[in-house]
Scaffold this active site. Structure first.
Site, PDB file in Angstrom:
ATOM      1  N   LYS A   1      -2.275  -1.483  -3.807  1.00 32.52           N
ATOM      2  CA  LYS A   1      -3.094  -0.283  -3.756  1.00 32.52           C
ATOM      3  C   LYS A   1      -2.227   0.960  -3.797  1.00 32.52           C
ATOM      4  O   LYS A   1      -1.246   1.016  -3.056  1.00 32.52           O
ATOM      5  CB  LYS A   1      -3.875  -0.358  -2.444  1.00 32.52           C
ATOM      6  CG  LYS A   1      -4.687   0.808  -2.067  1.00 32.52           C
ATOM      7  CD  LYS A   1      -5.263   0.571  -0.697  1.00 32.52           C
ATOM      8  CE  LYS A   1      -5.998   1.822  -0.320  1.00 32.52           C
ATOM      9  NZ  LYS A   1      -6.353   1.852   1.055  1.00 32.52           N
TER      10      LYS A   1
ATOM     11  N   LYS B   1       0.852  -1.181   0.000  1.00 31.91           N
ATOM     12  CA  LYS B   1       0.000   0.000   0.000  1.00 31.91           C
ATOM     13  C   LYS B   1       0.889   1.232   0.000  1.00 31.91           C
ATOM     14  O   LYS B   1       1.661   1.457   0.933  1.00 31.91           O
ATOM     15  CB  LYS B   1      -0.901  -0.016   1.243  1.00 31.91           C
ATOM     16  CG  LYS B   1      -1.735   1.239   1.402  1.00 31.91           C
ATOM     17  CD  LYS B   1      -2.801   1.084   2.469  1.00 31.91           C
ATOM     18  CE  LYS B   1      -3.515   2.400   2.718  1.00 31.91           C
ATOM     19  NZ  LYS B   1      -4.581   2.267   3.706  1.00 31.91           N
TER      20      LYS B   1
HETATM   21  C1  PBG Z   1      -7.455   3.214   5.613  1.00 30.73           C
HETATM   22  C2  PBG Z   1      -7.824   3.153   4.172  1.00 30.73           C
HETATM   23  C3  PBG Z   1      -7.642   4.153   3.207  1.00 30.73           C
HETATM   24  C4  PBG Z   1      -8.179   3.655   2.025  1.00 30.73           C
HETATM   25  C5  PBG Z   1      -8.656   2.375   2.289  1.00 30.73           C
HETATM   26  N1  PBG Z   1      -8.411   2.074   3.618  1.00 30.73           N
HETATM   27  C6  PBG Z   1      -7.120   5.527   3.358  1.00 30.73           C
HETATM   28  C7  PBG Z   1      -5.705   5.743   3.737  1.00 30.73           C
HETATM   29  O1  PBG Z   1      -4.905   4.838   3.860  1.00 30.73           O
HETATM   30  O2  PBG Z   1      -5.374   6.911   3.943  1.00 30.73           O
HETATM   31  C8  PBG Z   1      -8.212   4.391   0.718  1.00 30.73           C
HETATM   32  C9  PBG Z   1      -9.155   3.824  -0.286  1.00 30.73           C
HETATM   33  C10 PBG Z   1      -9.460   4.710  -1.438  1.00 30.73           C
HETATM   34  O3  PBG Z   1      -8.838   5.777  -1.646  1.00 30.73           O
HETATM   35  O4  PBG Z   1     -10.379   4.353  -2.180  1.00 30.73           O
HETATM   36  N2  PBG Z   1      -8.519   2.807   6.418  1.00 30.73           N
END
Ligand code: PBG
Length: 328
Positions: free
Chosen positions: A253, A200
């Site tokens: 991601k 991520k």
């Molecule tokens: C954290 C989380 C995020 C997203 C999914 N889970 C935000 C982050 O890490 O700041 C982002 C998903 C998206 O942008 O569609 N709970």
């Protein structure tokens, strides 16, 4: 590879008719490959559209349950649940409230639709903390890794008890997969899986999500626990660590700007790889479509093909139902 014989390039002969193109295609999208994120919010009377994500809504429990029904009819049977609580505190304790938004939605979906829908829950504290960070802060204002993981374990057990199938920790804390695996096992949920948000990246493409989940940060950023966009080589150890800790599947991601990472993940691990087409990826296509600058539905479908082509077995996408209907 050289082309044999005279006449058009071989690729062109194989692209001559729709039937030929269908025969030789490498990637076929199917609604069963899609996971639809759902935002459920406490104390909301009506669905509220997210300004930066046209067509995507925060839902009260009852309308989220209806949306699950519509998605099932379109062939989409997997959902990723995000909760927006009425109360936030320093440690994110509403995240493990059995009457919090995610457990209430999960129970309501089970009552309405039984075991058919597959429910994944995003496990993190950023929606539940007053400061918007992914766990409790230490004296220096930095997330306390182990305290955050302890919170994720509590959340996971509560979600499991409410009927969720798969727990997906997204906080990028060290040891989060192993912690949740052990916590689930100890609570008698050995058969429920953990999906690691393994690779991520620290991404601007999460912007609209923070409106949707109301999880913007009061200060600081996530640059130390989320990965650096300019470094691909960290993906392999991150992915392997999650699998080693017991992840049953892994998430990469964002997806489209990170297709090299999706391909690397596919070559690195022998568990399913899920690409997350994040909020900003969705918003860009939706905005350009609104301006009349691209054919939005076609661009969305092409993005999903690209993510699958790079090696993702499944895709988390806010457009799941729209694309599924288009494929029908
Ligand atoms: C954290 C989380 C995020 C997203 C999914 N889970 C935000 C982050 O890490 O700041 C982002 C998903 C998206 O942008 O569609 N709970």
């Amino acid at each position: 590879m050289s082309d044999a014989g005279s006449g058009p390039f071989r690729g062109r002969r194989l692209r001559r008719t729709p039937a030929l193109r269908r025969l030789v295609t490498e990637v076929r999208l199917h609604p069963a490959d899609f996971v639809l994120p759902l935002f459920v919010k406490d104390d909301l009377a009506e669905p509220a559209e997210i300004a930066s994500m046209p067509g995507v809504f925060q839902h009260p429990v009852d309308s989220a349950v209806r949306l699950v029904g519509e998605a099932l009819e379109a062939g989409v049977s997997a959902f990723l649940l995000f909760g927006i609580p009425a109360d936030k505190d320093e440690v994110g304790s509403s995240g493990w409230d059995p009457d919090g938004p995610v457990p209430r939605l999960s129970r309501a979906v089970r009552t309405a639709h039984g075991g058919e829908p597959l429910l994944l829950a995003d496990v993190c504290s950023c929606e539940y903390t007053s400061h918007g960070h992914c766990g409790p802060l230490d004296d220096h204002g930095v997330v306390d890794n182990d305290a955050a993981v302890a919170g994720y374990v509590r959340e996971s057990v509560v979600y499991a008890e409410a009927g969720v199938d798969l727990l997906a920790p997204s906080g990028m804390m060290d040891g989060q997969v192993a912690g949740i695996r052990a916590g689930l096992d100890a609570a008698g949920h050995r058969d429920l899986g953990v999906v690691g948000y393994a690779a991520k990246y620290h991404s601007s493409f999460y912007g609209p999500f923070r409106d949707a989940a109301e999880s913007g940060m009061a200060f600081g950023d996530r640059r130390t626990h989320q990965m650096d966009p300019a470094v691909a080589r960290d993906a392999r150890p991150e992915l392997l660590a999650d699998v080693d800790e017991g992840a049953d599947a892994v998430i990469v991601k964002p997806a489209l700007p990170y297709l090299d990472v999706v391909a690397r993940a596919r070559a690195t691990v022998d568990v399913p790889v899920i690409g997350y087409q994040v909020s900003g990826e969705y918003a860009m296509v939706a905005a350009a479509d609104r301006a009349g600058w691209v054919d939005g539905p076609a661009a969305m479908e092409e993005s999903l093909v690209a993510i699958r082509r790079a090696g993702a077995d499944a895709v988390i996408t806010y457009a799941a139902v729209d694309v599924a209907r288009r494929l029908a």
